[in-house]
Design a protein around this motif. Structure first.
Motif, PDB file in Angstrom:
ATOM      1  N   GLY A  63       0.808  -1.216   0.000  1.00 46.44           N
ATOM      2  CA  GLY A  63       0.000   0.000   0.000  1.00 46.44           C
ATOM      3  C   GLY A  63       0.839   1.262   0.000  1.00 46.44           C
ATOM      4  N   LYS A  64       2.108   1.130   0.380  1.00 45.67           N
ATOM      5  CA  LYS A  64       3.024   2.275   0.387  1.00 45.67           C
ATOM      6  C   LYS A  64       3.954   2.245  -0.823  1.00 45.67           C
ATOM      7  CE  LYS A  64       3.053   2.208   5.454  1.00 45.67           C
ATOM      8  NZ  LYS A  64       3.888   1.981   6.665  1.00 45.67           N
ATOM      9  N   GLN A  65       4.250   1.053  -1.306  1.00 46.28           N
ATOM     10  CA  GLN A  65       5.111   0.857  -2.466  1.00 46.28           C
ATOM     11  C   GLN A  65       4.500  -0.237  -3.336  1.00 46.28           C
ATOM     12  OE1 GLN A  65       8.896  -0.270  -0.791  1.00 46.28           O
ATOM     13  NE2 GLN A  65       9.381   1.808  -0.109  1.00 46.28           N
ATOM     14  N   PRO A  66       4.811  -0.253  -4.637  1.00 41.49           N
ATOM     15  CA  PRO A  66       4.333  -1.360  -5.482  1.00 41.49           C
ATOM     16  C   PRO A  66       4.806  -2.703  -4.931  1.00 41.49           C
ATOM     17  CG  PRO A  66       5.262   0.397  -6.817  1.00 41.49           C
ATOM     18  CD  PRO A  66       5.592   0.731  -5.400  1.00 41.49           C
ATOM     19  N   PHE A  67       3.926  -3.711  -4.978  1.00 39.80           N
ATOM     20  CA  PHE A  67       4.271  -5.035  -4.443  1.00 39.80           C
ATOM     21  C   PHE A  67       3.612  -6.099  -5.313  1.00 39.80           C
ATOM     22  CE2 PHE A  67       6.075  -6.285  -0.189  1.00 39.80           C
ATOM     23  CZ  PHE A  67       6.330  -7.600  -0.549  1.00 39.80           C
ATOM     24  N   HIS A  68       4.429  -6.978  -5.880  1.00 39.09           N
ATOM     25  CA  HIS A  68       3.927  -7.995  -6.797  1.00 39.09           C
ATOM     26  C   HIS A  68       4.539  -9.368  -6.495  1.00 39.09           C
ATOM     27  CE1 HIS A  68       3.236  -4.277  -9.145  1.00 39.09           C
ATOM     28  NE2 HIS A  68       2.210  -4.932  -9.645  1.00 39.09           N
ATOM     29  N   GLY A  69       3.793 -10.389  -6.850  1.00 36.65           N
ATOM     30  CA  GLY A  69       4.297 -11.748  -6.879  1.00 36.65           C
ATOM     31  C   GLY A  69       4.624 -12.119  -8.310  1.00 36.65           C
ATOM     32  N   VAL A  70       5.690 -12.880  -8.493  1.00 34.24           N
ATOM     33  CA  VAL A  70       6.117 -13.307  -9.827  1.00 34.24           C
ATOM     34  C   VAL A  70       6.027 -14.822  -9.904  1.00 34.24           C
ATOM     35  CG1 VAL A  70       7.975 -13.266 -11.542  1.00 34.24           C
ATOM     36  CG2 VAL A  70       7.730 -11.363  -9.935  1.00 34.24           C
ATOM     37  N   ALA A  71       5.193 -15.322 -10.802  1.00 33.24           N
ATOM     38  CA  ALA A  71       5.086 -16.771 -10.992  1.00 33.24           C
ATOM     39  C   ALA A  71       6.373 -17.274 -11.648  1.00 33.24           C
ATOM     40  CB  ALA A  71       3.877 -17.104 -11.861  1.00 33.24           C
ATOM     41  N   PHE A  72       6.969 -18.283 -11.053  1.00 33.07           N
ATOM     42  CA  PHE A  72       8.240 -18.816 -11.544  1.00 33.07           C
ATOM     43  C   PHE A  72       8.003 -19.861 -12.623  1.00 33.07           C
ATOM     44  CE2 PHE A  72      11.599 -22.192 -10.580  1.00 33.07           C
ATOM     45  CZ  PHE A  72      12.505 -21.670 -11.489  1.00 33.07           C
ATOM     46  N   ASP A  73       8.636 -19.659 -13.771  1.00 31.68           N
ATOM     47  CA  ASP A  73       8.571 -20.626 -14.858  1.00 31.68           C
ATOM     48  C   ASP A  73       9.732 -21.600 -14.687  1.00 31.68           C
ATOM     49  OD1 ASP A  73       8.130 -22.030 -17.167  1.00 31.68           O
ATOM     50  OD2 ASP A  73       8.859 -20.455 -18.518  1.00 31.68           O
ATOM     51  N   GLY A  74       9.502 -22.652 -13.924  1.00 29.04           N
ATOM     52  CA  GLY A  74      10.547 -23.624 -13.651  1.00 29.04           C
ATOM     53  C   GLY A  74      10.091 -24.596 -12.580  1.00 29.04           C
ATOM     54  N   ARG A  75      11.027 -25.292 -11.975  1.00 30.40           N
ATOM     55  CA  ARG A  75      10.710 -26.295 -10.967  1.00 30.40           C
ATOM     56  C   ARG A  75      11.324 -25.909  -9.632  1.00 30.40           C
ATOM     57  NH1 ARG A  75      12.523 -32.013 -13.103  1.00 30.40           N
ATOM     58  NH2 ARG A  75      11.155 -32.711 -11.428  1.00 30.40           N
ATOM     59  N   ARG A  76      10.584 -26.206  -8.558  1.00 35.26           N
ATOM     60  CA  ARG A  76      11.056 -25.911  -7.212  1.00 35.26           C
ATOM     61  C   ARG A  76      11.216 -27.198  -6.421  1.00 35.26           C
ATOM     62  NH1 ARG A  76       7.498 -26.050  -2.114  1.00 35.26           N
ATOM     63  NH2 ARG A  76       8.788 -24.980  -0.566  1.00 35.26           N
ATOM     64  N   PHE A  77      12.352 -27.312  -5.730  1.00 33.02           N
ATOM     65  CA  PHE A  77      12.608 -28.444  -4.853  1.00 33.02           C
ATOM     66  C   PHE A  77      12.859 -27.915  -3.446  1.00 33.02           C
ATOM     67  CE2 PHE A  77      14.030 -29.699  -9.086  1.00 33.02           C
ATOM     68  CZ  PHE A  77      13.403 -30.921  -9.257  1.00 33.02           C
ATOM     69  N   ASP A  78      12.070 -28.365  -2.498  1.00 33.64           N
ATOM     70  CA  ASP A  78      12.229 -27.954  -1.112  1.00 33.64           C
ATOM     71  C   ASP A  78      13.335 -28.789  -0.478  1.00 33.64           C
ATOM     72  OD1 ASP A  78      12.090 -27.232   1.517  1.00 33.64           O
ATOM     73  OD2 ASP A  78      10.089 -28.047   1.876  1.00 33.64           O
ATOM     74  N   CYS A  79      14.565 -28.308  -0.601  1.00 34.65           N
ATOM     75  CA  CYS A  79      15.706 -29.066  -0.082  1.00 34.65           C
ATOM     76  C   CYS A  79      15.924 -28.835   1.404  1.00 34.65           C
ATOM     77  CB  CYS A  79      16.967 -28.719  -0.873  1.00 34.65           C
ATOM     78  SG  CYS A  79      16.953 -29.380  -2.544  1.00 34.65           S
ATOM     79  N   GLY A  80      14.983 -28.146   2.046  1.00 36.75           N
ATOM     80  CA  GLY A  80      14.978 -28.102   3.491  1.00 36.75           C
ATOM     81  C   GLY A  80      14.333 -29.335   4.088  1.00 36.75           C
TER      82      GLY A  80
END
Length: 291
Positions: free
Chosen positions: A241-258
């Motif tokens: 609300g004070k600054q522009p804020f966006h989410g970016v959909a990632f074109d790729g694969r994610r692995f939760d290595c945690g």
């Protein structure tokens, strides 16, 4: 004009207790996916996006990370004397002055780890990469590169946005979404680890951020949130609300290595893609499944 993203923070102070006893002596960020440690993949991703300065927020017992990015004099000298190929070490030595190592003296949460880097960040926008979130994109177009490209169009603050099953949302920071435009989603709010059934969406934050330096002032006085820790998500929410804020959909694969399962998945996926390993691993997995 937006300032370029030149600096990246890598929070690497965690104890990695989910991988004990391996992490009793080896930082979890140095656990290999096939033959490269997780931290190397994250640094390579940042380099690809144009990052010039790499800020590592470490903790006690994490000195091996600093050693990893230094010259390995004995190893390199011996390999040269034996006429061995040194290409495997490419990218493991950062340029003089480009690496900064800071100590997070207390485990007070991700928000606190980022705040530790405030004097190095100064008044510049910066990236954050969590190395145990292994984001695999096409060569030349990794997750942070996609986010920097989006930043150059819309500026402000950006987070990677990833869709997951709704029943998994209590483990993550979750986006309250607004209007969508292709890969971009307006962020109207952020909720850290919502209770089951209360999440505003199934879009989570998988460990990649581009933030304005204003977040540091918020973190300085940030109270503890979920889990009794200083949450980066809470500080970011204050910028909405004070600054522009966006989410970016990632074109790729994610692995939760945690997680152990995600770590094994990453090793298997990358091994199957390797010309020197793929056929062998595929045949082995097939034989094992048939037993």
């Amino acid at each position: 004009m937006t300032k370029p993203i030149r600096k990246a923070v890598f929070p690497v102070a965690g104890l990695g207790t989910r991988f004990l006893p391996a992490t009793k002596a080896v930082p979890k960020e140095l656990l290999p996916v096939v033959d490269r440690p997780l931290i190397q993949y994250a640094v390579d991703e940042a380099r690809e996006a144009g990052i010039e300065q790499f800020i590592f927020v470490t903790g006690r017992g994490k000195g091996a990370i600093e050693d990893y990015f230094d010259i390995a004099f004995e190893c390199e000298t011996l390999q040269r004397e034996r006429g061995k190929d040194l290409s495997a070490l490419e990218g493991t030595r950062l340029d003089p002055g480009n690496a900064v190592f800071l100590r997070q003296q207390e485990s007070l949460g991700l928000g606190h780890a980022i705040w530790v880097a405030r004097d190095i960040i100064g008044d510049e926008p910066f990236a954050i990469l969590l190395p145990d979130e292994f984001m695999k994109g096409e060569k030349g177009n990794g997750c942070m590169k996609q986010m920097v490209d989006a930043y150059e169009k819309v500026g402000g603050n950006l987070v990677c946005a990833l869709e997951i099953p709704m029943d998994q949302t209590p483990s993550y920071g979750v986006i309250d979404p607004g209007a969508r435009d292709g890969a971009l989603t307006e962020v109207k709010g952020l909720v850290e680890k919502p209770k089951l059934g209360t999440a505003p969406s199934n879009l989570i934050l998988p460990g990649r951020y581009i933030l304005q330096p204003d977040v540091m002032k918020i973190l300085e006085n940030q109270e503890k949130g979920a889990g009794g820790e200083i949450q980066l998500t809470d500080a970011m929410a204050s910028l909405i609300g004070k600054q522009p804020f966006h989410g970016v959909a990632f074109d790729g694969r994610r692995f939760d290595c945690g997680s152990k399962a995600g770590y094994i998945e990453a090793n298997l996926a990358l091994a199957l893609e390797r010309a020197d390993l793929g056929d062998h691993i595929r045949a082995f997995a097939t034989a094992e499944l048939a037993r």
